[in-house]
Design a protein around this motif. Structure first.
Motif, PDB file in Angstrom:
ATOM      1  N   GLU A  22       0.814  -1.211   0.000  1.00  0.00           N
ATOM      2  CA  GLU A  22       0.000   0.000   0.000  1.00  0.00           C
ATOM      3  C   GLU A  22       0.851   1.266   0.000  1.00  0.00           C
ATOM      4  N   ARG A  46       0.342   4.898  -2.364  1.00  0.00           N
ATOM      5  CA  ARG A  46       0.207   6.157  -1.642  1.00  0.00           C
ATOM      6  C   ARG A  46       1.302   7.136  -2.057  1.00  0.00           C
ATOM      7  N   GLY A  73       0.417   8.411  -5.399  1.00  0.00           N
ATOM      8  CA  GLY A  73      -0.702   9.337  -5.241  1.00  0.00           C
ATOM      9  C   GLY A  73      -0.257  10.682  -4.716  1.00  0.00           C
ATOM     10  N   SER A 121      -8.172  14.623   9.142  1.00  0.00           N
ATOM     11  CA  SER A 121      -8.622  13.851   7.993  1.00  0.00           C
ATOM     12  C   SER A 121     -10.110  14.051   7.717  1.00  0.00           C
ATOM     13  N   TRP A 169      -8.128  17.338  -3.067  1.00  0.00           N
ATOM     14  CA  TRP A 169      -9.140  16.875  -4.025  1.00  0.00           C
ATOM     15  C   TRP A 169      -8.604  15.718  -4.865  1.00  0.00           C
ATOM     16  N   THR A 170      -7.332  15.829  -5.286  1.00  0.00           N
ATOM     17  CA  THR A 170      -6.730  14.780  -6.093  1.00  0.00           C
ATOM     18  C   THR A 170      -6.570  13.505  -5.280  1.00  0.00           C
ATOM     19  N   LYS A 180      -8.356  12.547  -2.787  1.00  0.00           N
ATOM     20  CA  LYS A 180      -9.698  11.968  -2.627  1.00  0.00           C
ATOM     21  C   LYS A 180     -10.163  11.309  -3.928  1.00  0.00           C
ATOM     22  N   SER A 181      -9.888  11.963  -5.059  1.00  0.00           N
ATOM     23  CA  SER A 181     -10.298  11.420  -6.352  1.00  0.00           C
ATOM     24  C   SER A 181      -9.581  10.109  -6.667  1.00  0.00           C
ATOM     25  N   LEU A 182      -8.342   9.983  -6.169  1.00  0.00           N
ATOM     26  CA  LEU A 182      -7.578   8.757  -6.385  1.00  0.00           C
ATOM     27  C   LEU A 182      -7.950   7.656  -5.394  1.00  0.00           C
ATOM     28  N   GLY A 183      -8.828   7.998  -4.452  1.00  0.00           N
ATOM     29  CA  GLY A 183      -9.280   7.012  -3.479  1.00  0.00           C
ATOM     30  C   GLY A 183      -8.253   6.665  -2.424  1.00  0.00           C
ATOM     31  N   LEU A 184      -7.347   7.596  -2.131  1.00  0.00           N
ATOM     32  CA  LEU A 184      -6.291   7.342  -1.148  1.00  0.00           C
ATOM     33  C   LEU A 184      -6.728   7.742   0.260  1.00  0.00           C
TER      34      LEU A 184
END
Length: 305
Positions: free
Chosen positions: A12, A16, A19, A214, A298-299, A301-305
């Motif tokens: 993982e 990350r 990301g 967070s 935002w990025t 969050k968009s990448l699902g990290l």
């Protein structure tokens, strides 16, 4: 930026890290688009001769618009768009790496001091990328009116500037001012990431009663990022003035020589010499860094990290 805890699945860490790099790039581009006009005014104020050409930052802005149009405010923007996007990616990835390193072997959440330490270490890494990028930017931003100087051939762009600098002075020419850049960036990013994390937690605590950054929303990230940007300059601005001088003017053999010359000029109470261009810098700091962190988060969050 959320604290990265220990995970048994080490695979993982790589996503990350990637990301962080991608999100940092997006944040860097947002910062350049918003902040470059302010930066141009700052650099011109910092590097003007004595007696000064401009009476104030507003006078510099008016003269730039009158003489070069709006395009003058974005002179040298190619270098930071390419460089700062990459540099920002590196500093956010480095910050994430040091956060994970400090977290390693512990299930306890990192303290604010540890998060700030990770930021300072990331700033040290950032310096080695910042120095050549900013050197080219400073050279381009300060060559206004250069076409009128006999025997001087102005740079045609960032690539031409980089090639000519390397041809004339080698790799050390591109890293001119590295020492003072390190002395600027370590305390600057210590404050930058430390205050960002602290303000996010404070905003969430006020809203939800729990100090968990967070859980921050876009408005809280915007405010925390803007305030972090201002804090990053408060303890680092004199170093930035010295850096701009030594990168622009080859009469200074070192940053120490530039600092001595400025100190001599500051005798008699003219301490403001170390804060030339401070106004546009602070005006730039809030929106530029607010945009940086909002784009970063935002990025992520968009990448699902």
């Amino acid at each position: 930026m959320e604290t990265v805890g220990v995970t048994e699945d080490r695979q993982e860490v790589v996503p990350r890290a990637i990301g962080d790099f991608i999100a940092g790039t997006m944040g860097g581009w947002a910062q350049v688009v918003v902040g470059h006009p302010f930066d141009t005014i700052k650099v011109r104020m910092q590097t003007q001769p004595s007696p000064p050409v401009y009476a104030s930052s507003m006078d510099c802005l008016r003269a730039t618009l009158r003489g070069e149009g709006a395009a003058g405010l974005y002179k040298g923007v190619t270098s930071p768009l390419a460089g700062i996007g990459f540099c920002n990616a590196v500093v956010f990835a480095a910050n994430g790496f040091f956060l994970r390193l400090l977290q390693s072997g512990s299930t306890e959440p990192l303290t604010l001091g540890q998060k700030a330490m990770a930021g300072g270490l990331a700033g040290g890494v950032m310096s080695f990328l910042n120095c050549p990028v900013e050197l080219l930017k400073v050279k381009l931003q300060t060559q206004y009116g250069a076409a009128a100087v006999p025997g001087y051939k102005p740079y045609t762009g960032v690539l031409n500037c980089g090639i000519r600098t390397f041809q004339e002075r080698g790799i050390t020419g591109l890293y001119r001012g590295l020492g003072i850049t390190i002395l600027r960036d370590i305390p600057s990013f210590w404050a930058y990431f430390g205050l960002y994390e602290g303000m996010k937690a404070a905003f969430v605590y006020r809203r939800l009663g729990v100090a968990d950054g967070s859980k921050s929303n876009g408005v809280e990230q915007f405010m925390a990022g803007g305030l972090a940007g201002i804090s990053a300059w408060l303890g680092a601005y004199p170093q930035d003035v010295i850096k701009s001088q030594v990168q622009m003017d080859y009469k200074f053999k070192s940053a120490r020589a530039a600092a001595r010359a400025l100190a001599q000029e500051a005798k008699g109470g003219n301490w403001r010499i170390f804060f030339r261009g401070f106004g546009p810098t602070i005006l730039r700091a809030f929106p530029a860094n607010a945009a940086t962190f909002v784009a970063y988060e935002w990025t992520v969050k968009s990448l699902g990290l």
